[in-house]
Design an enzyme around this catalytic site. Structure first.
Site, PDB file in Angstrom:
ATOM      1  N   HIS A  99      15.918  -8.158 -15.452  1.00  0.00           N
ATOM      2  CA  HIS A  99      16.440  -6.794 -15.373  1.00  0.00           C
ATOM      3  C   HIS A  99      17.709  -6.806 -14.517  1.00  0.00           C
ATOM      4  CE1 HIS A  99      16.877  -2.647 -14.004  1.00  0.00           C
ATOM      5  NE2 HIS A  99      16.328  -2.327 -15.156  1.00  0.00           N
ATOM      6  N   GLU A 112      20.628  -3.608 -21.978  1.00  0.00           N
ATOM      7  CA  GLU A 112      20.811  -2.556 -20.985  1.00  0.00           C
ATOM      8  C   GLU A 112      22.150  -2.744 -20.286  1.00  0.00           C
ATOM      9  OE1 GLU A 112      16.931  -0.856 -19.550  1.00  0.00           O
ATOM     10  OE2 GLU A 112      16.885  -2.846 -18.676  1.00  0.00           O
TER      11      GLU A 112
HETATM   12  P1  PGA Z   1      17.184   4.473 -16.512  1.00  0.00           P
HETATM   13  O1  PGA Z   1      16.672   2.989 -16.253  1.00  0.00           O
HETATM   14  O2  PGA Z   1      16.632   4.926 -17.823  1.00  0.00           O
HETATM   15  O3  PGA Z   1      16.644   5.254 -15.362  1.00  0.00           O
HETATM   16  O4  PGA Z   1      18.696   4.430 -16.525  1.00  0.00           O
HETATM   17  C1  PGA Z   1      16.703   2.060 -17.287  1.00  0.00           C
HETATM   18  C2  PGA Z   1      16.307   0.699 -16.788  1.00  0.00           C
HETATM   19  O5  PGA Z   1      16.670   0.305 -15.684  1.00  0.00           O
HETATM   20  O6  PGA Z   1      15.612  -0.027 -17.517  1.00  0.00           O
END
Ligand code: PGA
Length: 269
Positions: free
Chosen positions: A101, A173
């Site tokens: 992540h 992401e």
């Molecule tokens: P968020 O987080 O939807 O709060 O932007 C996404 C993530 O970190 O996976």
């Protein structure tokens, strides 16, 4: 490609104590009990301390929500103070390991090589490995997002066979889209990057396997943009932070995107 399943999940980061996780999960189990589980892969990735009781609750309630861990060491045991091993995570009923992540990479300095060790270890222990990738704003501004994604995939998945890749999930992401200061990617931008990722996966594992690996979008997904995102090609699911930490809101997003996903799957057939 025929979309086999809709993937919807949340990582609760360093939020929710054990009791808060149980309350949340209990609500989510009730709200989602009528879901078509052949179509939907729903998963929750809570804190390490919550995993054991969360697993117990899911089993007791006969729920098919899957449980994941936010991180894992690539060794089974040893002198690795502060780390959690695959054996320990198996013991508490975890099925998914989230790897790389953005916060692990950028706050704790994890490298692509370390993510690769974790992916290999997770697959060896028959977990689903959820590898998270994404470019920073600086990389986006230099127009090297595709190169960055390609590098993260090539190093992160180095040495993985096509057979093993059957247990691989990818979350795209973009770092600039995550969290309270994040700006969600437009559906067009997200779709473009998912296409890039799909291309790399097909080159690494061949068309059949590459096309079957789910690619989830994450980064400021909310009730407003979820429908648009899920309607795009190559977006197989959503990996949601803040907007999913309230069970009712998560359920609303699930109910919004599922019919759209089902309709787009029917068109593909
Ligand atoms: P968020 O987080 O939807 O709060 O932007 C996404 C993530 O970190 O996976």
């Amino acid at each position: 490609m025929i979309k086999k399943k809709l993937f919807l999940g949340t990582n609760t980061k360093m939020y929710k104590t054990i009791s808060e996780t149980l309350e949340y999960l209990s609500d989510l189990i009730t709200l989602t009990s009528d879901i078509d589980w052949d179509d939907v892969e729903l998963f929750v990735i809570p804190s390490f301390t919550s995993l054991e009781s969360a697993g117990k609750l899911l089993r007791e309630r006969g729920s098919r929500i899957s449980l994941g861990a936010q991180n894992m060491c690539w060794e089974e045991s040893g002198q690795f103070t502060g780390e959690i091993s695959p054996i320990m995570l198996k013991e508490v009923g975890t099925g998914i390991i989230e790897i790389g992540h953005s916060e692990r990479r950028h706050i704790f300095g994890e490298t692509d090589q370390q993510e690769n060790l974790k992916v290999k270890c997770a697959l060896k222990h028959n977990f689903k490995a959820l590898l998270c990738i994404g470019e920073t704003l600086e990389q986006k501004n230099y127009d090297i997002s595709d190169e960055v994604l390609s590098m993260q995939l090539k190093i992160g998945l180095h040495g993985i066979s096509a057979r093993q890749a059957g247990n691989l999930w990818i979350a795209y992401e973009p770092v600039w889209a995550i969290g309270v200061n994040g700006i969600p990617a437009t559906k067009e931008y997200a779709a473009m990057k998912h296409k890039t990722i799909r291309g790399v996966l097909c080159r690494l594992f061949g068309e059949t396997t590459g096309n079957s690996i789910p690619i989830l979008y994450g980064g400021s997904v909310n009730n407003q943009n979820a429908a648009d995102l899920i309607s795009m090609p190559d977006i197989d699911g959503l990996f949601i932070g803040r907007s999913a930490w309230n069970a009712e809101n998560f359920n609303k997003i699930i109910r919004t995107v599922y019919p759209l996903w089902k309709a787009s799957r029917a068109e593909l057939k």
